[in-house]
Design a protein around this motif. Structure first.
Motif, PDB file in Angstrom:
ATOM      1  N   ALA A 112       0.851  -1.095  -0.087  1.00 48.63           N
ATOM      2  CA  ALA A 112       0.113  -0.059   0.023  1.00 48.63           C
ATOM      3  C   ALA A 112       0.885   1.314  -0.030  1.00 48.63           C
ATOM      4  CB  ALA A 112      -0.735  -0.058   1.236  1.00 48.63           C
ATOM      5  N   THR A 159       2.188  -8.372  12.357  1.00 49.15           N
ATOM      6  CA  THR A 159       0.907  -8.863  12.685  1.00 49.15           C
ATOM      7  C   THR A 159      -0.051  -9.471  11.633  1.00 49.15           C
ATOM      8  OG1 THR A 159      -0.426  -6.921  12.830  1.00 49.15           O
ATOM      9  CG2 THR A 159       0.928  -7.664  14.858  1.00 49.15           C
ATOM     10  N   VAL A 177       1.129 -10.827   7.383  1.00 50.28           N
ATOM     11  CA  VAL A 177       2.009 -12.072   6.726  1.00 50.28           C
ATOM     12  C   VAL A 177       2.866 -12.541   7.745  1.00 50.28           C
ATOM     13  CG1 VAL A 177       3.553 -12.526   5.077  1.00 50.28           C
ATOM     14  CG2 VAL A 177       1.425 -10.930   4.649  1.00 50.28           C
TER      15      VAL A 177
HETATM   16  N1  AR6 Z   1      -2.618   0.942   6.764  1.00 52.61           N
HETATM   17  C1  AR6 Z   1      -2.160   0.570   8.200  1.00 52.61           C
HETATM   18  N2  AR6 Z   1      -2.114  -0.867   8.116  1.00 52.61           N
HETATM   19  C2  AR6 Z   1      -2.367  -1.766   7.280  1.00 52.61           C
HETATM   20  C3  AR6 Z   1      -2.487  -1.368   5.954  1.00 52.61           C
HETATM   21  C4  AR6 Z   1      -2.477   0.000   5.737  1.00 52.61           C
HETATM   22  N3  AR6 Z   1      -2.970   0.498   4.465  1.00 52.61           N
HETATM   23  N4  AR6 Z   1      -2.569  -2.628   5.237  1.00 52.61           N
HETATM   24  C5  AR6 Z   1      -2.169  -3.455   6.151  1.00 52.61           C
HETATM   25  N5  AR6 Z   1      -2.329  -3.225   7.217  1.00 52.61           N
HETATM   26  P1  AR6 Z   1       1.705  -6.909   6.924  1.00 52.61           P
HETATM   27  P2  AR6 Z   1       3.903  -7.838   8.291  1.00 52.61           P
HETATM   28  C6  AR6 Z   1      -2.080  -4.029   8.587  1.00 52.61           C
HETATM   29  O1  AR6 Z   1       1.253  -8.304   6.364  1.00 52.61           O
HETATM   30  O2  AR6 Z   1       3.072  -8.930   8.913  1.00 52.61           O
HETATM   31  C7  AR6 Z   1       4.805  -7.620   3.114  1.00 52.61           C
HETATM   32  O3  AR6 Z   1       4.588  -8.444   1.889  1.00 52.61           O
HETATM   33  C8  AR6 Z   1      -2.278  -5.272   8.753  1.00 52.61           C
HETATM   34  O4  AR6 Z   1      -3.788  -5.200   9.126  1.00 52.61           O
HETATM   35  O5  AR6 Z   1       1.416  -5.723   5.879  1.00 52.61           O
HETATM   36  O6  AR6 Z   1       4.919  -7.126   9.078  1.00 52.61           O
HETATM   37  C9  AR6 Z   1       6.199  -7.193   3.496  1.00 52.61           C
HETATM   38  O7  AR6 Z   1       6.690  -6.742   2.171  1.00 52.61           O
HETATM   39  C10 AR6 Z   1      -1.430  -5.853   9.742  1.00 52.61           C
HETATM   40  O8  AR6 Z   1      -2.139  -5.607  11.052  1.00 52.61           O
HETATM   41  O9  AR6 Z   1       3.281  -7.096   7.580  1.00 52.61           O
HETATM   42  C11 AR6 Z   1       6.654  -8.412   4.266  1.00 52.61           C
HETATM   43  O10 AR6 Z   1       7.323  -9.148   2.988  1.00 52.61           O
HETATM   44  C12 AR6 Z   1      -0.341  -4.955   9.471  1.00 52.61           C
HETATM   45  O11 AR6 Z   1      -0.569  -3.822   8.682  1.00 52.61           O
HETATM   46  C13 AR6 Z   1       5.747  -8.729   5.108  1.00 52.61           C
HETATM   47  O12 AR6 Z   1       4.396  -8.594   4.427  1.00 52.61           O
HETATM   48  C14 AR6 Z   1       0.926  -5.770   9.201  1.00 52.61           C
HETATM   49  O13 AR6 Z   1       0.925  -6.792   8.227  1.00 52.61           O
HETATM   50  C15 AR6 Z   1       5.842  -7.995   6.343  1.00 52.61           C
HETATM   51  O14 AR6 Z   1       4.694  -8.802   7.149  1.00 52.61           O
END
Ligand code: AR6
Length: 173
Positions: A37, A123, A125
């Protein structure tokens, strides 16, 4: 509770703050979730700066953070940090997640960013249990702010209801 810590629910790419934090991966080349995003909304300038960082230092290790422009985002900077993948809790995941918050705040301070927003790192992926992650985030940020007078606001911005309700309870809101 520190009055500088606030809670919101929504999309971090919309926030007009000095710095938003990205839950990146160690390649810094983008991905899904909040990372996708941010790169989509911020445009190619962010990726170009990430490529320069990778060429200079070879990516970003788990728990560490780097900073780029916010590109087309309302935020001035993006701080990219790499959360730990949850592997059951015996791989220093809790300390590594705390390091993400500490190192992001340090890099914000070093760049005179006074308002900073965090997503719920690891939290999605990376499957870190949401309750444990929220407790670490709230505790770590409060401890950091105790010894810092330059940061004026830290926003926890939650996307999903589960995280939002956990933070609401932890922050006593
Ligand atoms: N604004 C705020 N929070 C968000 C948004 C947004 N637009 N979109 C998702 N979240 P994740 P990770 C929340 O999977 O677990 C990626 O592919 C979501 O609900 O984004 O640290 C990276 O490239 C969740 O609670 O990150 C890495 O490979 C939180 O953001 C991997 O995922 C984190 O979810 C990192 O995994």
């Amino acid at each position: 509770m520190d009055k500088r810590v606030t809670l919101q629910q929504g999309d971090i790419t919309k926030l007009q703050v000095d710095a938003i934090v990205n839950a990146a991966n160690s390649s810094l080349m983008g991905g899904g979730g909040v990372d996708g995003a941010i790169h989509r909304a911020g445009g190619k300038e962010i990726l170009n700066e990430c490529i320069k960082i990778v060429n200079r230092q070879g990516g970003c290790k788990t728990g560490e953070a780097v900073i780029t422009t916010g590109g087309n985002l309302p935020a001035k900077y993006v701080i990219h940090t790499v959360g730990p993948v949850w592997g059951g809790g015996n791989r220093k995941e809790e300390q590594l997640l705390a390091n993400c918050y500490i190192n992001s705040l340090k890099i914000a301070v070093n760049n005179n960013a006074q308002t900073i927003a965090f997503p719920n790192i690891s939290t999605g992926v990376y499957r870190f249990p949401k309750d444990k992650a929220a407790a670490i985030a709230v505790k770590t940020v409060h401890e950091y702010l105790q010894n810092n007078a330059t940061i004026s606001e830290v926003i926890f911005i939650c996307f999903d209801d589960e995280n939002y309700n956990l933070y609401k309870a932890l922050l006593g809101l």
